[in-house]
Design an enzyme around this catalytic site. Structure first.
Site, PDB file in Angstrom:
ATOM      1  N   SER A 164       0.803  -1.211   0.000  1.00 31.66           N
ATOM      2  CA  SER A 164       0.000   0.000   0.000  1.00 31.66           C
ATOM      3  C   SER A 164       0.842   1.269   0.000  1.00 31.66           C
ATOM      4  CB  SER A 164      -0.967  -0.026   1.196  1.00 31.66           C
ATOM      5  OG  SER A 164      -1.899   1.030   1.106  1.00 31.66           O
ATOM      6  N   HIS A 165       0.757   2.047   1.063  1.00 29.13           N
ATOM      7  CA  HIS A 165       1.412   3.354   1.153  1.00 29.13           C
ATOM      8  C   HIS A 165       2.814   3.247   1.744  1.00 29.13           C
ATOM      9  CE1 HIS A 165      -0.645   2.287   4.799  1.00 29.13           C
ATOM     10  NE2 HIS A 165       0.019   3.194   5.484  1.00 29.13           N
TER      11      HIS A 165
ATOM     12  N   ASP B 254      -1.852   6.749  -3.466  1.00 34.50           N
ATOM     13  CA  ASP B 254      -0.721   6.052  -2.847  1.00 34.50           C
ATOM     14  C   ASP B 254      -0.194   4.961  -3.782  1.00 34.50           C
ATOM     15  OD1 ASP B 254      -2.826   4.228  -2.566  1.00 34.50           O
ATOM     16  OD2 ASP B 254      -2.133   3.488  -0.639  1.00 34.50           O
TER      17      ASP B 254
ATOM     18  N   ASP C 148      -0.624   1.734  -4.214  1.00 33.42           N
ATOM     19  CA  ASP C 148      -1.551   0.838  -4.922  1.00 33.42           C
ATOM     20  C   ASP C 148      -2.844   1.543  -5.331  1.00 33.42           C
ATOM     21  OD1 ASP C 148      -2.420   0.965  -2.239  1.00 33.42           O
ATOM     22  OD2 ASP C 148      -3.331  -1.010  -2.323  1.00 33.42           O
TER      23      ASP C 148
ATOM     24  N   ASP D 297      -5.274   2.994  -3.801  1.00 29.08           N
ATOM     25  CA  ASP D 297      -6.558   2.895  -3.105  1.00 29.08           C
ATOM     26  C   ASP D 297      -6.779   4.059  -2.141  1.00 29.08           C
ATOM     27  OD1 ASP D 297      -4.751   2.067  -1.143  1.00 29.08           O
ATOM     28  OD2 ASP D 297      -5.932   0.324  -0.514  1.00 29.08           O
ATOM     29  N   ARG D 298      -5.727   4.816  -1.845  1.00 30.87           N
ATOM     30  CA  ARG D 298      -5.871   5.999  -0.989  1.00 30.87           C
ATOM     31  C   ARG D 298      -5.777   7.264  -1.836  1.00 30.87           C
ATOM     32  NH1 ARG D 298      -3.650   4.641   4.824  1.00 30.87           N
ATOM     33  NH2 ARG D 298      -3.759   2.387   4.737  1.00 30.87           N
TER      34      ARG D 298
ATOM     35  N   LYS E  38     -11.298   0.451  -1.037  1.00 32.77           N
ATOM     36  CA  LYS E  38     -11.261   1.897  -1.195  1.00 32.77           C
ATOM     37  C   LYS E  38     -10.637   2.202  -2.550  1.00 32.77           C
ATOM     38  CE  LYS E  38      -7.345   1.972   2.071  1.00 32.77           C
ATOM     39  NZ  LYS E  38      -7.631   0.817   2.947  1.00 32.77           N
TER      40      LYS E  38
END
Length: 582
Positions: A124-125, A299, A301, A303-304, A399
């Protein structure tokens, strides 16, 4: 057609393979240990029902971070050996987490197949590179993260595993070129379908939003736009979506070439790490003198998301509330109304006020998107969000950073539908301030203490739980710290009973609730790869519209003082300041 055999490899358990809120995340050097990835993948296959493995269709892709390409080849070979019928891979191994969810839910293969689940390779982030983070998680047939019942079973399997299965004689698949590769093994034919990473996702977005209306806004001389992918997988969608479909200038895109190490940066869309975008939008040090009207970042991936106006930051908690308040008017997908809304417990109560005003079903859930997924599958929730820069809807079960950007562009397009021929533009700041005037403002901040000694982090939490045994003692202590803070009226450890399946999630964060609607929340995060991360959330509600324009840090200063002294953060952790403030 290449033939392969199944090789059984003896192995033994490796400690610490417990999935967190979004899968297993560790340093690359941990994942590249002998058998480490293999053990986790086999433990996942063994945790799934037979129909989700034998003869199934599996998606395998991710954010393109370092080690992803090697991991994809390993998982393909293990899938073949475990009886999977076909594997779908995004070109170059790239699929955003929301795009994986969309592919699982929407894509139909050339032979009529649909996906049963997915391995998503992302941390992710978190940063990427040889010395940084890697991650893997499994998503179910609804496109959402595996529920706790599955992740618990995976973890139990990692503690007893004795063998894993991998295809022998199956060559590496060229994932840089689209097309289907056919192989033959003991279970019959096995295919690997490498497909375009963006097409399915772009098609889905065009079914949700009015692209013609957004294009009119983006191409207006009065409007300017900037999107920063932070060298994450969002870059694989940005040119197609914003430039080719919506008419933005290519110069509007920042850091949109996906890189294995995210260009050496930290792919977390916040005011601390998205420095180039923040400066471009007229905020922080080295601020541009002529910033665009609208800016956004995603981010690693994708999703944010972070939403910015000209010299103006929109908190994620406000963002989801504003999207919910405007969705029916501005976004065609929601034109018939919202089924309900939900937020994670640490997220500010801005969404609660909107839900109450619009008479919508409202849910407060633990951190973790899987809790929203249950509500969506049951038809109870349309829009949801987390304060950690995650916003989404029931179009998928993750998300979705680019969805949130398109939602904001839709709201701006709706508010300016009569202004693009020379009228005064309604800005991001105008929309947020009008929202505060209508619903009140939830002053809000989050302090992250990253890579804290795990023992010290547990001591902080134990201390905060112990304090909760006496509300009167808490208030006596508070008055000794700050006399200008309201009394605490309740304190607990958040516990959630899922209204859909009745499952109970305990110990989801420590809450202190104040008489005036203010809140302090303390949580240990499950998204780090090393040590512990303590998150402190501070919120104050202001209904008086004459007081909603204060500087956030100034308004929250009394509660910040109380939170740090009440928790004895510095005494327990040795930290005099947080790593990140959002």
């Amino acid at each position: 057609m290449a033939n392969f055999t199944v090789n059984r490899v003896e192995t033994s358990p490796i400690e610490g393979q417990k999935p967190g809120t979004s899968g297993l995340r560790k340093k690359v050097k941990v994942f590249t240990q002998p058998h480490y990835l293999h053990n986790f993948v086999q433990s996942t296959f063994d945790a799934l029902s037979a129909e989700n493995v034998k003869g199934s269709t599996l998606v395998v892709s991710g954010d393109g971070r370092y080690y992803s390409k090697d991991a994809i080849q390993i998982i393909i070979k293990m899938a073949a050996a475990n009886g999977v019928r076909r594997v779908w891979v995004g070109q170059n191994g790239l699929l955003s987490t929301p795009a994986v969810s969309a592919v699982v839910r929407e894509r139909i293969g050339a032979d009529g197949s649909k996906a049963n689940g997915a391995f998503i390779l992302t941390a992710s982030h978190n940063p990427g590179g040889p010395n940084e983070d890697f991650g893997i998680k499994y998503n179910m047939g609804n496109g959402g993260p595996a529920p706790e019942g599955i992740t618990d079973k995976i973890f139990e399997n990692t503690k007893t595993i004795k063998e894993y299965f991998i295809a022998e004689g199956l060559p590496d698949v060229d994932i840089s070129v689209t097309g289907i590769s056919n192989f033959s093994g003991p279970n019959g034919q096995f295919d690997v379908d490498v497909f375009d990473s963006a097409s399915d996702y772009v098609k889905l977005m065009k079914s949700i939003f009015d692209f013609q209306s957004i294009q009119k806004l983006i191409t207006s001389p009065q409007f300017s736009f900037c999107f920063d992918a932070l060298h994450g997988v969002g870059g694989a969608y940005a040119k197609r979506m914003f430039v080719e479909e919506l008419g933005a200038k290519e110069s509007s895109l920042l850091n949109c070439v996906p890189k294995e190490d995210f260009g050496g940066g930290h792919p977390d869309p916040n005011l601390t790490y998205a420095k180039e975008l923040v400066a471009r939008m007229g905020l922080g040090n080295n601020a541009d003198s002529n910033p665009p009207e609208f800016g956004a970042a995603a981010d690693g991936d994708a999703d944010r998301n972070m939403i910015l106006g000209k010299r103006f930051f929109v908190t994620p908690s406000d963002s989801v509330a504003i999207i919910a308040a405007n969705a029916v008017q501005a976004i065609p997908y929601f034109s018939s109304g919202l089924k309900g809304v939900a937020r994670s417990m640490p997220t500010s109560a801005a969404l609660d006020v909107v839900a109450n005003s619009l008479s919508l079903k409202f849910f407060e859930v633990p951190t973790g998107w899987k809790f929203f997924g249950n509500l969506m599958d049951a038809g109870l929730c349309s829009i949801c969000g987390e304060e950690s820069f995650g916003t989404g809807s029931d179009h998928i079960r993750e998300k979705d950073g680019i969805w949130a950007v398109l939602a904001w562009l839709s709201i701006l397009a709706h508010k300016n539908k009569d202004n693009l021929d020379g009228g005064k533009l309604v800005t991001v700041e105008d929309i947020v301030k009008q929202h505060w005037a209508t619903f009140g403002r939830h002053y809000y901040t989050r302090y992250d203490y990253e890579n804290v000694d795990a023992g010290a982090a547990k001591d902080v939490m134990a201390h905060l739980v112990k304090l909760q045994s006496s509300i009167s003692d808490i208030n006596t202590t508070l008055k000794g710290i700050r006399s200008d803070v309201a009394d605490v009226v309740a304190a607990d450890e958040f516990e959630y009973k899922d209204p859909v399946d009745g499952s109970v999630s305990k110990n989801q964060g420590i809450r202190y609730l104040f008489e005036d609607g203010s809140r302090l929340v303390f949580r240990l995060s499950g998204t780090g790869s090393e040590g512990a991360t303590i998150r402190l959330y501070i919120e104050q509600y202001e209904k008086d519209s004459s007081k909603t324009g204060r500087d956030s840090q100034e308004a929250l200063a009394p509660l910040v003082d109380v939170a740090l002294k009440l928790s004895k953060m510095q005494e327990f952790t040795g930290r005099s300041a947080p790593t990140v403030i959002t």
